[in-house]
Design a protein around this motif. Structure first.
Motif, PDB file in Angstrom:
ATOM      1  N   PRO A  21    -102.283  -3.976 -50.490  1.00 39.80           N
ATOM      2  CA  PRO A  21    -102.249  -2.901 -49.579  1.00 39.80           C
ATOM      3  C   PRO A  21    -104.167  -2.947 -49.003  1.00 39.80           C
ATOM      4  CG  PRO A  21    -102.394  -3.043 -52.299  1.00 39.80           C
ATOM      5  CD  PRO A  21    -101.723  -3.931 -51.577  1.00 39.80           C
ATOM      6  N   ILE A  22    -104.415  -2.241 -48.445  1.00 40.23           N
ATOM      7  CA  ILE A  22    -106.071  -1.907 -48.781  1.00 40.23           C
ATOM      8  C   ILE A  22    -106.624  -2.109 -49.658  1.00 40.23           C
ATOM      9  CG2 ILE A  22    -107.368  -0.502 -47.422  1.00 40.23           C
ATOM     10  CD1 ILE A  22    -106.150   0.461 -45.731  1.00 40.23           C
ATOM     11  N   THR A  23    -107.388  -3.671 -49.886  1.00 38.51           N
ATOM     12  CA  THR A  23    -107.934  -3.810 -50.621  1.00 38.51           C
ATOM     13  C   THR A  23    -109.854  -3.659 -50.667  1.00 38.51           C
ATOM     14  OG1 THR A  23    -106.326  -4.847 -51.378  1.00 38.51           O
ATOM     15  CG2 THR A  23    -107.954  -5.289 -52.987  1.00 38.51           C
ATOM     16  N   GLU A  24    -110.413  -3.598 -51.139  1.00 39.41           N
ATOM     17  CA  GLU A  24    -111.926  -3.807 -50.885  1.00 39.41           C
ATOM     18  C   GLU A  24    -112.372  -4.937 -51.986  1.00 39.41           C
ATOM     19  OE1 GLU A  24    -117.130  -1.146 -51.744  1.00 39.41           O
ATOM     20  OE2 GLU A  24    -114.912  -0.401 -52.260  1.00 39.41           O
ATOM     21  N   ARG A  25    -112.914  -5.880 -51.546  1.00 43.33           N
ATOM     22  CA  ARG A  25    -113.294  -6.671 -52.169  1.00 43.33           C
ATOM     23  C   ARG A  25    -114.810  -6.922 -52.359  1.00 43.33           C
ATOM     24  NH1 ARG A  25    -108.662  -9.508 -53.388  1.00 43.33           N
ATOM     25  NH2 ARG A  25    -107.190  -8.800 -51.440  1.00 43.33           N
ATOM     26  N   GLY A  26    -115.257  -6.376 -53.490  1.00 45.15           N
ATOM     27  CA  GLY A  26    -116.666  -6.272 -53.947  1.00 45.15           C
ATOM     28  C   GLY A  26    -117.451  -5.424 -53.225  1.00 45.15           C
ATOM     29  N   ALA A  27    -117.267  -4.060 -54.445  1.00 46.19           N
ATOM     30  CA  ALA A  27    -118.168  -2.834 -53.917  1.00 46.19           C
ATOM     31  C   ALA A  27    -119.156  -2.619 -53.167  1.00 46.19           C
ATOM     32  CB  ALA A  27    -118.966  -2.119 -55.451  1.00 46.19           C
ATOM     33  N   GLY A  28    -119.151  -2.186 -52.108  1.00 41.60           N
ATOM     34  CA  GLY A  28    -120.558  -1.515 -51.419  1.00 41.60           C
ATOM     35  C   GLY A  28    -120.523  -2.587 -50.197  1.00 41.60           C
ATOM     36  N   THR A  29    -119.616  -4.042 -50.093  1.00 45.11           N
ATOM     37  CA  THR A  29    -120.075  -5.122 -48.869  1.00 45.11           C
ATOM     38  C   THR A  29    -119.878  -4.523 -48.040  1.00 45.11           C
ATOM     39  OG1 THR A  29    -117.895  -6.025 -50.160  1.00 45.11           O
ATOM     40  CG2 THR A  29    -119.938  -7.064 -51.000  1.00 45.11           C
ATOM     41  N   GLY A  30    -118.056  -3.890 -47.400  1.00 47.68           N
ATOM     42  CA  GLY A  30    -117.884  -3.680 -47.064  1.00 47.68           C
ATOM     43  C   GLY A  30    -116.601  -4.468 -45.876  1.00 47.68           C
ATOM     44  N   PHE A  31    -116.076  -5.877 -46.998  1.00 45.71           N
ATOM     45  CA  PHE A  31    -115.135  -6.417 -46.963  1.00 45.71           C
ATOM     46  C   PHE A  31    -114.138  -5.959 -47.665  1.00 45.71           C
ATOM     47  CE2 PHE A  31    -119.133  -8.538 -46.836  1.00 45.71           C
ATOM     48  CZ  PHE A  31    -118.651  -9.993 -46.286  1.00 45.71           C
ATOM     49  N   VAL A  32    -112.607  -5.649 -46.430  1.00 47.84           N
ATOM     50  CA  VAL A  32    -112.160  -5.073 -46.979  1.00 47.84           C
ATOM     51  C   VAL A  32    -110.535  -5.353 -46.767  1.00 47.84           C
ATOM     52  CG1 VAL A  32    -110.462  -3.071 -46.928  1.00 47.84           C
ATOM     53  CG2 VAL A  32    -113.135  -3.080 -47.006  1.00 47.84           C
ATOM     54  N   THR A  33    -109.505  -6.107 -47.036  1.00 50.12           N
ATOM     55  CA  THR A  33    -108.471  -6.358 -46.175  1.00 50.12           C
ATOM     56  C   THR A  33    -107.321  -6.290 -46.871  1.00 50.12           C
ATOM     57  OG1 THR A  33    -108.043  -8.153 -48.562  1.00 50.12           O
ATOM     58  CG2 THR A  33    -109.720  -8.793 -46.834  1.00 50.12           C
ATOM     59  N   ALA A  34    -106.340  -6.362 -45.992  1.00 55.06           N
ATOM     60  CA  ALA A  34    -104.542  -5.753 -45.850  1.00 55.06           C
ATOM     61  C   ALA A  34    -103.600  -6.958 -45.785  1.00 55.06           C
ATOM     62  CB  ALA A  34    -104.906  -4.681 -45.366  1.00 55.06           C
ATOM     63  N   ALA A  35    -103.069  -7.031 -46.259  1.00 53.65           N
ATOM     64  CA  ALA A  35    -101.912  -7.684 -45.711  1.00 53.65           C
ATOM     65  C   ALA A  35    -100.533  -7.603 -45.024  1.00 53.65           C
ATOM     66  CB  ALA A  35    -101.765  -9.695 -46.120  1.00 53.65           C
ATOM     67  N   VAL A  36     -99.879  -7.451 -44.362  1.00 59.39           N
ATOM     68  CA  VAL A  36     -98.387  -7.828 -44.048  1.00 59.39           C
ATOM     69  C   VAL A  36     -97.362  -8.646 -43.890  1.00 59.39           C
ATOM     70  CG1 VAL A  36     -98.995  -5.065 -42.884  1.00 59.39           C
ATOM     71  CG2 VAL A  36     -97.991  -7.257 -41.208  1.00 59.39           C
ATOM     72  N   VAL A  37     -96.018  -8.449 -44.166  1.00 63.91           N
ATOM     73  CA  VAL A  37     -94.718  -8.881 -43.169  1.00 63.91           C
ATOM     74  C   VAL A  37     -94.052  -8.500 -42.143  1.00 63.91           C
ATOM     75  CG1 VAL A  37     -92.904 -10.623 -44.497  1.00 63.91           C
ATOM     76  CG2 VAL A  37     -94.761 -10.439 -45.965  1.00 63.91           C
ATOM     77  N   ASP A  38     -94.957  -9.748 -41.117  1.00 70.91           N
ATOM     78  CA  ASP A  38     -94.248  -9.290 -39.763  1.00 70.91           C
ATOM     79  C   ASP A  38     -92.318  -9.478 -39.835  1.00 70.91           C
ATOM     80  OD1 ASP A  38     -93.018 -11.689 -39.819  1.00 70.91           O
ATOM     81  OD2 ASP A  38     -95.300 -11.811 -38.200  1.00 70.91           O
ATOM     82  N   PRO A  39     -92.029  -8.818 -39.001  1.00 70.35           N
ATOM     83  CA  PRO A  39     -90.898  -8.289 -39.213  1.00 70.35           C
ATOM     84  C   PRO A  39     -90.253 -10.235 -39.531  1.00 70.35           C
ATOM     85  CG  PRO A  39     -91.375  -7.199 -37.717  1.00 70.35           C
ATOM     86  CD  PRO A  39     -92.134  -8.378 -38.092  1.00 70.35           C
ATOM     87  N   PHE A  40     -90.758 -11.063 -39.083  1.00 67.84           N
ATOM     88  CA  PHE A  40     -90.424 -12.375 -38.818  1.00 67.84           C
ATOM     89  C   PHE A  40     -90.296 -13.179 -39.980  1.00 67.84           C
ATOM     90  CE2 PHE A  40     -91.075 -10.277 -34.989  1.00 67.84           C
ATOM     91  CZ  PHE A  40     -90.185 -10.182 -34.780  1.00 67.84           C
ATOM     92  N   GLY A  41     -90.609 -12.713 -41.119  1.00 68.46           N
ATOM     93  CA  GLY A  41     -91.189 -13.378 -42.439  1.00 68.46           C
ATOM     94  C   GLY A  41     -92.517 -13.550 -42.732  1.00 68.46           C
ATOM     95  N   ASN A  42     -93.696 -13.740 -41.490  1.00 73.97           N
ATOM     96  CA  ASN A  42     -95.193 -14.198 -41.922  1.00 73.97           C
ATOM     97  C   ASN A  42     -95.921 -12.937 -41.787  1.00 73.97           C
ATOM     98  OD1 ASN A  42     -94.396 -17.160 -39.938  1.00 73.97           O
ATOM     99  ND2 ASN A  42     -93.650 -15.164 -38.548  1.00 73.97           N
ATOM    100  N   VAL A  43     -97.008 -13.918 -43.263  1.00 73.34           N
ATOM    101  CA  VAL A  43     -97.872 -12.676 -43.260  1.00 73.34           C
ATOM    102  C   VAL A  43     -99.780 -12.526 -42.213  1.00 73.34           C
ATOM    103  CG1 VAL A  43     -99.520 -12.681 -45.442  1.00 73.34           C
ATOM    104  CG2 VAL A  43     -97.179 -13.703 -45.928  1.00 73.34           C
ATOM    105  N   LEU A  44     -99.451 -11.516 -41.643  1.00 66.97           N
ATOM    106  CA  LEU A  44    -100.559 -11.250 -41.097  1.00 66.97           C
ATOM    107  C   LEU A  44    -101.784 -10.511 -42.113  1.00 66.97           C
ATOM    108  CD1 LEU A  44    -101.484 -11.404 -38.276  1.00 66.97           C
ATOM    109  CD2 LEU A  44    -100.005  -9.153 -37.887  1.00 66.97           C
TER     110      LEU A  44
END
Length: 139
Positions: free
Chosen positions: A94-117
């Motif tokens: 899920p959308i995840t903040e990486r370090g409070a207040g740093t502005g670094f935020v990540t998320a990831a999906v698995v595309d319909p072909f099985g790859n992590v994006l």
């Protein structure tokens, strides 16, 4: 020394469907093709290469997504994440903040072909992009 990401590759059993899916998501067609085996897109501020390869050429065949995650900087993380999900990708992280207040935020999906994006809001990327746009004269 690692100097920068040059090409990231994703694998697909149905290469044509993967090409169509990524063409729609990226808003561009591949610039280079090897029929039946490979499609390559150039994307982003530095024209990084995203390659799609027929899964029969993959070095291994894991039964689930995993391994490394390449996080692509995006200007609107939430909108990009929602768009990927609406196109059939599945949430991996899920959308995840990486370090409070740093502005670094990540998320990831698995595309319909099985790859992590992975996608990311990355202040450092924006700083480097701004520096790259400064001309040698400083203007």
């Amino acid at each position: 020394m690692l100097c920068g990401m040059a090409t990231v590759t994703y694998y697909a059993d149905d290469l044509e469907s993967a090409k169509d899916w990524y063409s729609e998501f990226l808003g561009t067609a591949p610039y280079f093709t090897v029929p039946g085996g490979y499609y390559e897109f150039r994307i982003g501020d530095y024209q990084a290469e995203l390659g799609l390869i027929n899964r029969k050429f993959a070095p291994s065949h894991p039964d689930r997504p995993g391994g490394q995650v390449v996080n692509w900087h995006v200007d609107d993380l939430k909108a990009t994440f929602e768009r990927l999900l609406s196109m059939g990708a599945k949430e991996f992280e899920p959308i995840t903040e990486r370090g409070a207040g740093t502005g670094f935020v990540t998320a990831a999906v698995v595309d319909p072909f099985g790859n992590v994006l992975g996608i990311m809001s990355n202040p450092h990327y924006l700083e480097m992009l701004a520096q790259a746009r400064i001309t040698p004269s400083g203007t």
